[in-house]
Design a protein around this motif. Structure first.
Motif, PDB file in Angstrom:
ATOM      1  N   ASN A   1       2.821   5.375   3.896  1.00 56.47           N
ATOM      2  CA  ASN A   1       3.568   4.541   2.946  1.00 56.47           C
ATOM      3  C   ASN A   1       2.734   4.131   1.739  1.00 56.47           C
ATOM      4  O   ASN A   1       3.194   4.176   0.592  1.00 56.47           O
ATOM      5  CB  ASN A   1       4.114   3.301   3.645  1.00 56.47           C
ATOM      6  N   ASN A   2       1.508   3.718   1.963  1.00 55.81           N
ATOM      7  CA  ASN A   2       0.666   3.263   0.837  1.00 55.81           C
ATOM      8  C   ASN A   2       0.380   4.392  -0.138  1.00 55.81           C
ATOM      9  O   ASN A   2       0.439   4.193  -1.362  1.00 55.81           O
ATOM     10  CB  ASN A   2      -0.638   2.685   1.366  1.00 55.81           C
TER      11      ASN A   2
ATOM     12  N   ASN B   1       3.506   5.151  -2.177  1.00 56.56           N
ATOM     13  CA  ASN B   1       3.703   4.147  -3.240  1.00 56.56           C
ATOM     14  C   ASN B   1       2.753   4.389  -4.403  1.00 56.56           C
ATOM     15  O   ASN B   1       3.133   4.273  -5.571  1.00 56.56           O
ATOM     16  CB  ASN B   1       3.499   2.739  -2.677  1.00 56.56           C
ATOM     17  N   SER B   2       1.502   4.734  -4.064  1.00 54.04           N
ATOM     18  CA  SER B   2       0.509   4.986  -5.115  1.00 54.04           C
ATOM     19  C   SER B   2       0.894   6.211  -5.946  1.00 54.04           C
ATOM     20  O   SER B   2       0.783   6.180  -7.174  1.00 54.04           O
ATOM     21  CB  SER B   2      -0.860   5.183  -4.471  1.00 54.04           C
TER      22      SER B   2
ATOM     23  N   GLU C   1       3.920   7.526  -6.330  1.00 51.90           N
ATOM     24  CA  GLU C   1       5.157   7.268  -7.083  1.00 51.90           C
ATOM     25  C   GLU C   1       4.889   6.390  -8.302  1.00 51.90           C
ATOM     26  O   GLU C   1       5.565   6.510  -9.336  1.00 51.90           O
ATOM     27  CB  GLU C   1       6.194   6.620  -6.170  1.00 51.90           C
ATOM     28  N   SER C   2       3.874   5.542  -8.230  1.00 52.01           N
ATOM     29  CA  SER C   2       3.553   4.666  -9.369  1.00 52.01           C
ATOM     30  C   SER C   2       2.969   5.432 -10.548  1.00 52.01           C
ATOM     31  O   SER C   2       2.946   4.927 -11.673  1.00 52.01           O
ATOM     32  CB  SER C   2       2.552   3.584  -8.923  1.00 52.01           C
ATOM     33  N   THR C   3       2.519   6.658 -10.325  1.00 51.39           N
ATOM     34  CA  THR C   3       1.979   7.466 -11.420  1.00 51.39           C
ATOM     35  C   THR C   3       3.080   8.004 -12.329  1.00 51.39           C
ATOM     36  O   THR C   3       2.793   8.491 -13.426  1.00 51.39           O
ATOM     37  CB  THR C   3       1.182   8.663 -10.868  1.00 51.39           C
ATOM     38  N   LYS C   4       4.328   7.959 -11.853  1.00 48.76           N
ATOM     39  CA  LYS C   4       5.496   8.466 -12.605  1.00 48.76           C
ATOM     40  C   LYS C   4       5.446   9.988 -12.807  1.00 48.76           C
ATOM     41  O   LYS C   4       6.194  10.533 -13.624  1.00 48.76           O
ATOM     42  CB  LYS C   4       5.631   7.771 -13.965  1.00 48.76           C
TER      43      LYS C   4
ATOM     44  N   THR D   1       6.101  13.920 -11.897  1.00 47.12           N
ATOM     45  CA  THR D   1       7.227  14.606 -11.262  1.00 47.12           C
ATOM     46  C   THR D   1       6.895  16.093 -11.104  1.00 47.12           C
ATOM     47  O   THR D   1       5.911  16.590 -11.672  1.00 47.12           O
ATOM     48  CB  THR D   1       8.513  14.477 -12.101  1.00 47.12           C
TER      49      THR D   1
END
Length: 621
Positions: A262-263, A266-267, A269-272, A274
Motif C-alpha cells: 500500500n505505501n 501511494n508513493s 501514484e503521487s508521482t502522477k 502514467t
C-alpha cells in the motif's frame, strides 16, 4: 504441487519392499574387464563412459530405483564423480568407487559427510554427492531410490552411454504420458521398457538453445491419479496445470494479500506518472527493494510475499510475483507467464507438462505496447527480456484459458567500436579507441564489469587478449545508468601489430576485433542455430598515414546478404589522400536458422573472416 503429489503417493503405497525386474548390473560388483578398460572402443576421445544406467519403477510400492555405473578414462572425466539427484534423504543413496591397485580390486564407499542435501523449494530437494578415491581408471557405482515417477530418463549424455535401460510397470491408479526427444534410435521400445545401446556422446554446438532439446531421452508427466473417492488432474491440459498452480501455497495462494504494497502504491501514484513511465518506475521500485538470490524457480521461497518483501531478498518467482501484485494494484493489465528457460528445454503448447515448467515472468500492457517483465537483475532495464527466457513459447497462468505468449524481443546486442589511429615511425599506432554498447551488449558489459573489484582490475582483463595494447588514459561512462548505452573511451598505443615483408608494411584494419574463427565447425548440423536476439556489430577503423608512406593497396568494398536478409555484412572502404577509413558492419537479423540454412550461414561466416583478413599495404617512400 509436488507436495500434493507426494501425499497421494503415500496414500497409494502398500508398504511392501521393492521386488521385480533383475538389474543388468549388481551394485558394487565390478568386473576385472571394466577396471582394465583404458579407452572406449566406440569413442577413443571420451573422458568417461556410462557403462550402465538402469532404472526401475515398482508400481506396487511406487518406489523408483536407479543403478548407475561410470568408468573414468581421463582426468577431464573427474566431474562425473560429482552428481546431483532428486532425493531428500542421505539414507536413500549409496555409492562405491572401485580401483585396481597392484592387481587387486580395492573399493571405497561413499561416506555420509560427502552427501549434501539441499532444499530447492518448500517440498523439493536435491542431493549432491562427491565420490571418494576417484582417479583415471576408477569405476563409480551409484544406487538410489525415491517414491514417485522420474521426470525424465536420459539415454544419451555428453559422454558415451554403453547401455541404458528403463522399466516402468503399468499402474491402474496413475496415468502418465511420456515424450520422446532426440535423434539417436533406441534398441528396444515397448509400452513399459526402453533400452538404448552404444549411444554416442552428445556434441554441444554453438548457438544452441539447450542440449535438453536434442538429447535422446524420455520426459514423463503425471496425467492424473485416481483411487476410491479421489481424483486429481495434473498434466491433462494447460488449464489443469494453471489450476494446480493457482491453488499452490507457493504460487497462487501467495497472491491473496497485498496490503504490504500500500505505501509503495501511494508513493507511485503521487508521482502522477502514467503508462510506460509508471510501469518503469514500478519495475525499478521492486528491484531497489528485493534483491535476487540468483535462484531461478517457478514457485516462491515462502508462502508470504509480504515476508519476502520485508526480508528484501528472494528468488526469481518471489520477485516477479511481487512485481505482478504491484502492477495489478496500479491498475495495469497484467498476467503471469509460466515457462521453461533455455537451459531447461523448450515448452510445447501441444504437450502440457507441469514438470517442464521452471520459471515465471510478468506480461504487462502499457498503452498500445506489451512488455515481458523480469525484475531480478539489477542492471536490466524493464524492456529487456532475460536471455534465459528467450525460449520459444510461454503460457499465461489462467485456469480458464491459457494463451500462448511468444518469448521474443525486438532489442539487439548492439556494439559500435571506433579506432582513430596514426602510424608512428617505430611502426606503432597511436590514437583513440571508443566502444559504445547498447541494449543486450550494454547489459552484458555491466554484468561483467561489476564482477571486478576495480576499474584497474577490469582494464587488466580487457588487455589480456590484446597483445601490444597500451592504455594511456581511460574513461568509462554510464556504467550505472542502465537506460543509457555504456561508453568506453581510451587513449591507446598499439605495438607489434604490423607486419613487414621487404619494403611493405601490412596493417590488419580491424585489429583486435577481427573475426578469425568460424564458430560453426561441423559439416552438417542436426539442430537449429538459435541466437536468442539479433546482433549488430559495427567496427570503424580510421588510419592517418604519414606523408613519407604511400598506400600501395587497400581492401575493396564488399557487401553480402543471406537470403531473406537473415544475416548481412557490409565492408566499406573510403580513401582520402593519406587517410583510410574502413567500416565493417556484421548483422544477424533473425534469431533462428534451421538445419537446412546451416551451410549458407557457415559460408557467411567464412566470407566475413576472409574479408576481414585483407590488409592495408603501405610502402615507405
Amino acid at each position: 504441487m509436488k507436495k500434493t503429489l507426494f501425499v497421494m503417493f503415500l496414500f497409494l503405497l502398500f508398504q511392501q519392499l521393492i521386488t521385480g525386474q533383475k538389474a543388468p548390473i549388481k551394485f558394487g560388483d565390478v568386473s576385472l574387464e571394466e577396471l582394465k578398460m583404458v579407452s572406449y572402443p566406440e569413442d577413443a576421445s571420451a573422458s568417461a563412459v556410462v557403462l550402465c544406467d538402469y532404472g526401475y519403477l515398482n508400481t506396487t510400492s511406487l518406489i523408483f530405483t536407479r543403478v548407475l555405473r561410470i568408468k573414468i578414462l581421463k582426468t577431464e572425466g573427474y566431474s562425473w564423480a560429482n552428481n546431483t539427484f532428486p532425493i531428500n534423504e542421505k539414507s536413500a543413496i549409496k555409492g562405491v568407487t572401485t580401483n585396481l591397485e597392484n592387481g587387486k580390486i580395492v573399493q571405497e564407499k561413499l561416506k555420509n559427510e560427502s552427501i549434501f542435501t539441499v532444499k530447492v523449494t518448500e517440498d523439493s530437494y536435491n542431493t549432491r554427492i562427491a565420490m571418494p578415491a576417484v582417479r583415471v581408471g576408477s569405476v563409480i557405482d551409484i544406487q538410489f531410490y525415491f517414491t514417485g515417477i522420474p521426470t525424465e530418463w536420459k539415454f544419451q549424455e555428453v559422454i558415451p552411454v554403453k547401455y541404458s535401460e528403463l522399466i516402468l510397470e503399468n499402474t491402474p491408479n496413475i496415468r502418465f504420458k511420456y515424450n520422446f526427444f532426440g535423434y539417436q534410435p533406441l534398441a528396444t521400445i515397448s509400452p513399459t521398457r526402453w533400452v538404448g545401446k552404444n549411444m554416442p556422446a552428445f556434441k554441444v554446438e554453438p548457438y544452441m538453445t539447450s542440449k535438453e532439446n536434442y538429447l535422446t531421452k524420455l520426459e514423463f508427466d503425471i496425467l492424473d491419479i485416481s483411487a476410491p473417492g479421489y481424483y486429481q488432474e495434473y498434466s491433462t491440459s494447460w488449464k489443469a496445470i494453471s489450476k494446480l498452480l493457482m491453488e499452490d501455497e507457493n504460487f497462487g495462494n501467495t497472491l491473496a494479500g497485498s496490503l504490504y504494497l500500500n505505501n509503495v502504491v501511494n508513493s507511485l501514484e503521487s508521482t502522477k506518472l502514467t503508462g510506460e513511465d509508471l510501469l518503469r518506475k514500478a519495475f525499478e521500485s521492486v528491484k531497489s527493494v528485493v534483491k535476487w538470490d540468483e535462484k531461478t524457480t517457478l514457485v516462491t521461497s515462502n508462502s508470504s510475499l509480504g515476508f519476502i518483501y520485508k526480508m528484501k531478498i528472494g528468488n526469481s518467482a518471489d520477485i516477479n510475483l511481487i512485481l505482478y501484485q504491484l502492477l495489478k494494484k496500479l491498475k495495469f493489465d497484467v498476467k503471469l507467464v509460466m515457462m521453461s528457460t533455455r537451459e531447461n528445454g523448450i515448452l510445447s503448447f501441444l504437450s502440457p507438462s507441469a514438470q517442464k515448467l521452471n520459471y515465471v515472468i510478468v506480461l504487462a500492457e502499457a498503452g498500445d505496447k506489451s512488455y515481458l517483465l523480469d525484475a531480478t537483475d539489477t542492471y536490466r532495464p524493464y524492456y529487456l527480456v532475460p536471455f534465459r527466457c528467450l525460449n520459444g513459447t510461454g503460457l499465461t497462468v489462467d485456469a480458464n484459458n491459457s494463451e500462448m505468449v511468444d518469448l521474443v524481443t525486438a532489442a539487439k546486442e548492439q556494439e559500435r567500436i571506433t579506432y582513430n589511429l596514426t602510424l608512428q615511425d617505430d611502426y606503432s599506432l597511436k590514437g583513440d579507441l571508443s566502444i559504445k554498447k547498447i541494449d543486450y551488449s550494454a547489459l552484458n558489459f555491466r554484468q561483467d564489469y561489476h564482477k571486478f573489484n576495480s576499474t584497474d582490475e577490469y582494464l587488466e582483463d580487457f588487455r589480456k587478449d590484446k597483445p601490444g595494447l597500451v592504455i594511456n588514459e581511460s574513461v568509462i561512462d554510464n556504467i550505472d545508468s542502465i537506460y543509457l548505452p555504456t561508453e568506453e573511451h581510451y587513449k591507446i598505443t598499439v605495438n607489434n601489430q604490423l607486419n613487414t615483408i621487404g619494403d611493405e608494411i601490412y596493417i590488419l584494419p580491424l585489429l583486435y576485433n577481427q573475426m578469425k574463427d568460424n564458430p560453426f565447425k561441423m559439416e552438417v548440423r542436426q539442430y537449429p542455430v538459435d541466437y536468442g536476439y539479433a546482433i549488430e556489430k559495427t567496427i570503424t577503423s580510421i588510419y592517418d598515414i604519414p606523408e613519407n608512406y604511400e598506400i600501395a593497396a587497400v581492401p575493396l568494398t564488399f557487401k553480402y546478404n543471406l537470403p531473406g536478409n537473415g544475416a548481412s555484412y557490409v565492408y566499406e572502404v573510403i580513401r582520402n589522400g593519406n587517410k583510410v577509413s574502413i567500416s565493417s558492419t556484421f548483422s544477424i537479423n533473425k534469431t533462428i536458422f534451421l538445419q537446412a540454412e546451416y551451410k549458407s550461414l557457415k559460408e557467411f561466416y567464412n566470407k566475413v573472416i576472409k574479408k576481414q583478413a585483407e590488409p592495408i599495404i603501405l610502402k615507405r617512400k
